[in-house]
Scaffold this active site. Structure first.
Site, PDB file in Angstrom:
ATOM      1  N   HIS A 113       0.816  -1.337   0.019  1.00 34.69           N
ATOM      2  CA  HIS A 113      -0.024   0.140  -0.030  1.00 34.69           C
ATOM      3  C   HIS A 113       0.714   1.104  -0.042  1.00 34.69           C
ATOM      4  O   HIS A 113       0.181   2.351   0.107  1.00 34.69           O
ATOM      5  CB  HIS A 113      -0.815   0.070   1.093  1.00 34.69           C
ATOM      6  CG  HIS A 113      -1.983  -0.957   1.287  1.00 34.69           C
ATOM      7  ND1 HIS A 113      -3.250  -0.841   0.773  1.00 34.69           N
ATOM      8  CD2 HIS A 113      -1.890  -2.246   1.585  1.00 34.69           C
ATOM      9  CE1 HIS A 113      -3.881  -1.946   0.892  1.00 34.69           C
ATOM     10  NE2 HIS A 113      -3.404  -2.775   1.613  1.00 34.69           N
ATOM     11  N   LYS A 172      -8.306  13.904   4.702  1.00 33.64           N
ATOM     12  CA  LYS A 172      -7.376  12.747   4.663  1.00 33.64           C
ATOM     13  C   LYS A 172      -6.677  12.857   5.646  1.00 33.64           C
ATOM     14  O   LYS A 172      -6.572  13.948   6.406  1.00 33.64           O
ATOM     15  CB  LYS A 172      -6.939  12.613   3.207  1.00 33.64           C
ATOM     16  CG  LYS A 172      -6.250  13.988   2.522  1.00 33.64           C
ATOM     17  CD  LYS A 172      -5.734  13.799   1.305  1.00 33.64           C
ATOM     18  CE  LYS A 172      -6.731  13.701   0.204  1.00 33.64           C
ATOM     19  NZ  LYS A 172      -6.843  12.463  -0.419  1.00 33.64           N
ATOM     20  N   ARG A 173      -5.711  11.904   5.830  1.00 34.88           N
ATOM     21  CA  ARG A 173      -4.815  12.124   6.881  1.00 34.88           C
ATOM     22  C   ARG A 173      -3.874  13.010   6.478  1.00 34.88           C
ATOM     23  O   ARG A 173      -3.785  13.328   5.244  1.00 34.88           O
ATOM     24  CB  ARG A 173      -4.005  10.758   7.109  1.00 34.88           C
ATOM     25  CG  ARG A 173      -4.925   9.720   7.959  1.00 34.88           C
ATOM     26  CD  ARG A 173      -5.113  10.056   9.167  1.00 34.88           C
ATOM     27  NE  ARG A 173      -3.950  10.004  10.031  1.00 34.88           N
ATOM     28  CZ  ARG A 173      -3.518   9.208  10.936  1.00 34.88           C
ATOM     29  NH1 ARG A 173      -4.337   7.995  11.188  1.00 34.88           N
ATOM     30  NH2 ARG A 173      -2.388   9.022  11.530  1.00 34.88           N
ATOM     31  N   LYS A 192       0.682  14.371   0.795  1.00 37.63           N
ATOM     32  CA  LYS A 192      -0.781  14.818   0.399  1.00 37.63           C
ATOM     33  C   LYS A 192      -0.949  16.244   0.116  1.00 37.63           C
ATOM     34  O   LYS A 192      -1.944  16.680  -0.431  1.00 37.63           O
ATOM     35  CB  LYS A 192      -1.644  14.019   1.520  1.00 37.63           C
ATOM     36  CG  LYS A 192      -1.706  12.878   1.672  1.00 37.63           C
ATOM     37  CD  LYS A 192      -2.626  12.161   2.810  1.00 37.63           C
ATOM     38  CE  LYS A 192      -2.509  10.563   3.078  1.00 37.63           C
ATOM     39  NZ  LYS A 192      -3.147   9.958   2.059  1.00 37.63           N
ATOM     40  N   THR A 209      -8.612   6.673  -2.085  1.00 41.18           N
ATOM     41  CA  THR A 209     -10.006   5.875  -2.137  1.00 41.18           C
ATOM     42  C   THR A 209     -11.018   7.060  -1.962  1.00 41.18           C
ATOM     43  O   THR A 209     -12.283   6.908  -2.353  1.00 41.18           O
ATOM     44  CB  THR A 209     -10.186   4.842  -1.061  1.00 41.18           C
ATOM     45  OG1 THR A 209      -9.660   5.147   0.112  1.00 41.18           O
ATOM     46  CG2 THR A 209      -9.584   3.339  -1.816  1.00 41.18           C
ATOM     47  N   LYS A 239     -15.024   7.988  -3.654  1.00 39.59           N
ATOM     48  CA  LYS A 239     -16.268   8.305  -3.013  1.00 39.59           C
ATOM     49  C   LYS A 239     -16.646   9.652  -3.153  1.00 39.59           C
ATOM     50  O   LYS A 239     -17.891   9.923  -3.403  1.00 39.59           O
ATOM     51  CB  LYS A 239     -15.990   8.129  -1.464  1.00 39.59           C
ATOM     52  CG  LYS A 239     -15.483   6.890  -1.123  1.00 39.59           C
ATOM     53  CD  LYS A 239     -15.034   6.659   0.472  1.00 39.59           C
ATOM     54  CE  LYS A 239     -14.016   5.825   0.666  1.00 39.59           C
ATOM     55  NZ  LYS A 239     -13.223   5.685   1.882  1.00 39.59           N
TER      56      LYS A 239
HETATM   57  O1  HBZ Z   1      -4.017   2.754   1.662  1.00 36.76           O
HETATM   58  C1  HBZ Z   1      -3.222   3.797   1.903  1.00 36.76           C
HETATM   59  C2  HBZ Z   1      -2.362   4.456   0.797  1.00 36.76           C
HETATM   60  O2  HBZ Z   1      -1.748   5.593   1.333  1.00 36.76           O
HETATM   61  C3  HBZ Z   1      -3.433   5.037  -0.198  1.00 36.76           C
HETATM   62  O3  HBZ Z   1      -3.006   5.448  -1.305  1.00 36.76           O
HETATM   63  C4  HBZ Z   1      -4.284   3.798  -0.363  1.00 36.76           C
HETATM   64  O4  HBZ Z   1      -5.531   4.171  -1.165  1.00 36.76           O
HETATM   65  C5  HBZ Z   1      -4.932   3.037   0.626  1.00 36.76           C
HETATM   66  C6  HBZ Z   1      -5.470   1.744   0.384  1.00 36.76           C
HETATM   67  O5  HBZ Z   1      -4.939   0.990  -0.379  1.00 36.76           O
HETATM   68  N1  HBZ Z   1      -2.310   3.390   3.232  1.00 36.76           N
HETATM   69  C7  HBZ Z   1      -2.730   3.511   4.472  1.00 36.76           C
HETATM   70  O6  HBZ Z   1      -3.508   3.831   4.777  1.00 36.76           O
HETATM   71  N2  HBZ Z   1      -1.675   3.092   5.240  1.00 36.76           N
HETATM   72  C8  HBZ Z   1      -1.768   3.462   6.691  1.00 36.76           C
HETATM   73  O7  HBZ Z   1      -2.612   3.398   7.142  1.00 36.76           O
HETATM   74  C9  HBZ Z   1      -0.734   2.576   7.288  1.00 36.76           C
HETATM   75  C10 HBZ Z   1      -0.784   2.156   8.798  1.00 36.76           C
HETATM   76  C11 HBZ Z   1       0.171   1.659   9.660  1.00 36.76           C
HETATM   77  C12 HBZ Z   1       1.308   1.721   9.200  1.00 36.76           C
HETATM   78  C13 HBZ Z   1       1.668   1.865   7.806  1.00 36.76           C
HETATM   79  C14 HBZ Z   1       0.611   2.349   6.987  1.00 36.76           C
HETATM   80  O8  HBZ Z   1       2.200   0.837   9.819  1.00 36.76           O
END
Ligand code: HBZ
Length: 839
Positions: free
Chosen positions: A374, A565-566, A571, A673, A677
């Site tokens: 991801h 978003k975060r 971003k 995502t 939406k």
């Molecule tokens: O996953 C997100 C991506 O940034 C986004 O582009 C993508 O659409 C989405 C679904 O595929 N990644 C995250 O949300 N990542 C985390 O939340 C995360 C949480 C804990 C971690 C590392 C990443 O240790």
């Protein structure tokens, strides 16, 4: 009200009684019954929360029968099941979704209305389970919904965090975190299953021994262990009889307290040890896209993965006597590398505990695991210091070394004398502090590796995982993300959903491609005005929310320009903030300037330890204060920061948006995502060629998408040439004016230090090319304003955006995983008895 004579009996679940009945009258009776017998209240005494609980139990009762029946069917047919392993599930509220999927939404609304109660008010009472950070966790939740809706046997495994993502409030413009005590008032959506308790070992050392057959074996002598109790959550499919399971693990101490310590008289330590074990599932780590090598985090990962694998094996062995068909009955998808320790754990279970030979065990392991990546940010890749890893999981470290030894031997054979390649592929990163590379483990131990949007998968192949791609190109596939139209259109935008259903029927809910049929209505005046009316209504609703929570009055007729978003530098919330300051400067220079009125809305959390992201939040709130309180400017512009952005708030925001900001630096956002939406709900996108934006633009057509900025290739080239942000500052007067106003304390009451770190990071590094994309963005926003002036044109574009979003259903993503990675098939569940179907 009348109490019915008996609650259940053996036959009662077969006939329509108050626990299974679907008509309005039985529902009403069951609701009052639950209010009385579970909440201990009658209608006079009930708080809104009691009413929410009573209704939730009423729906849950009706799910239970289908749930049990689904599991029976799966067992009887010995189905192949998808096991989705994820450290996060960002579920959002359950009640509305359950009502919709089981087909009781309208009935519930009707009987509540007769009692002068409003269903939406009750739904608002629910504290959402925020067991995730952002996109990755929400994707897991959408996938669980789609799996059940497509009737695919599946179980989600994860962690029942006692505290989910922190609650955010804004004080003096700064983010302040509070613990998320979501379980405080009880949780009707989970069923504890203490009978499926498992033990998880930690620490200690390993010992070799010769077994009776003369075989050398290893046993792990741990020095502590923790118990895992599963809590099951029903996952109902949309209007079918499938109810899958989400099984979340909670840690418990093995003993109530340590008796040895207790006997020696140290009561406090005896109890503290117990607390220590139970800390494992206490709290969600609030980082997204950054990695923090904390021991407790590795404990969480190993804990839930070991619990899940033991559970999977237990269930499998209750119907099979050996592991011959394990890989035919089970497929394991790992959501990023967080569960990748499972590869070593399955090897350990097979080799050490079930005495399967190494080669056979490795063959099974590789056949069952598949890995979804991801992120493209290298700082987000998980790497555990070997010392920490070996202390916690000594046997797993040995297994990883053995996997690595065999793997690198293979590589040497294919690429002789290529030590650079060996070093890059190795599961161990050498150096002063040796580290275990979890992405490498995931690649070696999986038969499939996928990215989450086309560009992302291409960049994985070309860059992040290039050496693995050279080795096994056949393992790589793309599965572009999707979102569930049930939650993110039907539930969140009921008016638009109704309009769609009136015009094209309800098939779009199960087959989102059908939404394309509204394209033929794009010139139909009645349809157009209904569409506009709904958008206006939704904007008015959000304006009311803003007034209530931010005490800011916004004009529902202005352009709602939204970035939620975060908070992360990549971003580029700063880019939008710089545009706002640019407009502010123009209005200060020329007070009679006619500009398109806009309401800028931000929302999102920052990782508590991410100082720059927190400063960006403070900056946006500071800009908001200056803009909103300047009468010259606030006639045209308002800036709003909505605190505590979560799934529930997202569901209010998407339907009210005109312009969706998807402005990450190209090559950094894996997919995104929320971009999907927003567009599904009729927002237009301003965005870069990044992540799924590219595919969205292809589907909606370039005329219906506001594109700007450098491409991933151009970003790469610019950095290779040597990027100097200072040049942009020197040569762009408007950009300079923005920077200088901030620098002079224009948004910090004259304080020239507050935002210094932010400006310095831009002027001296600008890792995410805010300056390089600034002018292109400003120009593109001018096109947005021009388009919005022509409301008819905008309306057409809005309709076309929704109409062309069919591809971005998570149902389509799940069909692709099923076909290309899992080889899994739907197993329809027939209704047990016609009496229990909805009216
Ligand atoms: O996953 C997100 C991506 O940034 C986004 O582009 C993508 O659409 C989405 C679904 O595929 N990644 C995250 O949300 N990542 C985390 O939340 C995360 C949480 C804990 C971690 C590392 C990443 O240790």
């Amino acid at each position: 009200y009348q109490k019915h004579p008996h609650r259940t009996s053996e036959a009662a679940v077969q006939i329509e009684d108050d626990r299974t009945g679907m008509n309005v009258e039985t529902l009403r009776r069951a609701f009052l019954d639950n209010l009385y017998y579970i909440q201990g209240k009658d209608l006079q005494l009930a708080t809104p929360y009691d009413l929410y609980m009573a209704l939730s139990y009423t729906v849950r009762d009706r799910l239970l029968q289908r749930w049990l029946h689904t599991q029976e069917v799966y067992l009887q047919q010995d189905v192949r099941s998808v096991c989705y392993l994820s450290a996060e599930y960002l579920l959002g509220r359950q009640l509305g979704n359950a009502l919709i999927n089981v087909g009781l939404y309208e009935q519930a609304r009707a009987f509540l209305k007769e009692m002068n109660l409003d269903l939406r008010d009750l739904m608002e009472q629910e504290i959402e389970p925020g067991l995730g950070n952002g996109g990755l966790g929400r994707l897991a939740a959408c996938f669980m919904d789609s799996l059940a809706s497509l009737e695919i046997p599946a179980i989600g495994y994860g962690i029942r965090y006692e505290f989910g993502i922190f609650a955010q409030s804004i004080r003096d413009g700064w983010q302040v975190e509070q613990p998320d005590r979501w379980l405080r008032y009880g949780n009707p959506w989970e069923i504890p299953r203490p009978e499926y308790l498992v033990e998880v070992k930690f620490g200690g050392h390993t010992e070799g021994y010769i077994d009776p057959a003369g075989q050398y074996r290893v046993s792990w002598v741990n020095d502590r262990s923790v118990l895992g109790t599963p809590y099951d959550y029903p996952v109902p499919g949309y209007r079918n009889d499938t109810v899958n399971t989400l099984r979340l693990w909670s840690a418990r101490a093995t003993e109530d307290f340590n008796f040895q310590v207790f006997d020696s008289g140290d009561f406090a330590r005896a109890v503290a040890d117990k607390t220590y074990s139970e800390n494992i599932t206490k709290v969600l780590y609030p980082n997204d896209n950054t990695y923090q090598g904390r021991e407790l985090r590795l404990e969480q990962q190993y804990f839930f993965v070991s619990c899940s694998l033991q559970d999977i094996i237990r269930r499998y062995l209750s119907y099979h006597s050996d592991f011959e068909s394990f890989a035919d009955k089970v497929t394991l998808q790992i959501n990023d590398t967080h569960p990748s320790i499972g590869i070593a754990e399955l090897m350990r279970l097979l080799v050490d505990e079930y005495l399967v030979g190494w080669d056979k065990a490795w063959q099974i392991t590789r056949r069952v695991f598949a890995y979804t990546n991801h992120t493209l940010l290298s700082e987000a890749l998980e790497r555990w210091p070997v010392a920490l890893f070996g202390n916690l999981l000594p046997r797993h470290l040995e297994i990883i070394y053995e996997i690595n030894r065999r793997f690198l031997d293979e590589v040497r054979e294919r690429f002789p004398e290529d030590e650079g390649r060996i070093a890059r592929l190795s599961l161990i990163q050498e150096g002063s502090q040796k580290q275990v590379r979890m992405a490498n483990l995931a690649c070696v131990g999986s038969h499939a590796i996928n990215g989450v949007a086309q560009l992302h998968t291409e960049l994985l192949k070309k860059d992040v995982l290039a050496d693995f791609y050279a080795l096994w190109p056949e393992k790589f596939t793309n599965v572009t993300n999707g979102v569930t139209p049930r939650r993110f259109l039907l539930l969140s935008n009921p008016k638009l959903a109704l309009l769609l259903s009136e015009r094209i029927g309800q098939d779009w809910l199960k087959d989102l491609d059908q939404i394309g049929r509204i394209e033929s209505l794009v010139a139909d005046p009645a349809f157009r005005s209904a569409w506009q009316q709904i958008k206006d209504d939704n904007k008015r609703d959000l304006a009311e929310y803003i007034l209530q929570f931010n005490q800011i009055e916004v004009d529902p007729d202005s352009l709602f320009d939204i970035q939620v978003k975060r908070f992360h530098e990549y971003k580029r919330q700063l880019l939008l903030a710089f545009f706002i300051v640019t407009l502010y400067n123009r209005l200060k220079r020329q007070p009679d300037l006619e500009i398109v009125p806009r309401t800028f809305i931000f929302g999102g959390k920052s990782a508590p330890g991410y100082a720059m992201a927190k400063l960006i939040i403070k900056f946006i709130n500071s800009v908001a204060r200056v803009v909103n309180s300047d009468p010259q400017v606030s006639r045209h512009l308002k800036v709003v920061f909505l605190a505590n952005y979560n799934v529930s708030l997202a569901q209010r925001i998407y339907p009210a948006c005109d312009l969706s900001e998807q402005i990450s630096t190209a090559g950094k956002e894996a997919s995104g995502t929320s971009n999907m939406k927003f567009a599904l709900n009729g927002a237009l996108t301003i965005g870069t060629l990044d992540g799924a934006n590219i595919e969205i633009r292809e589907k909606v057509g370039p005329d219906n998408f506001f594109l700007f900025g450098l491409t991933a290739q151009q970003v790469y080239d610019l950095k290779a040439r040597g990027y100097n942000p200072r040049d942009y500052y020197d040569s762009n007067a408007e950009l300079r004016e923005v920077v200088d106003r901030i620098s002079a304390g224009g948004f910090s009451g004259g304080d020239t230090n507050l935002f210094r770190p932010l400006l310095d990071s831009l002027l001296y590094r600008d890792d995410y090319l805010v300056f390089a994309d600034y002018q292109a963005y400003i120009d593109c926003q001018e096109q947005v304003s021009q388009a919005f002036r022509d409301r008819e044109r905008w309306l057409t574009m809005s309709i076309l955006n929704s109409a062309r979003m069919g591809y971005f259903s998570s149902d389509r993503s799940i069909r692709e995983y099923s076909r290309n990675i899992w080889q899994s098939e739907p197993v329809p569940v027939e209704p047990e008895s016609p009496a229990i179907r909805p009216a």
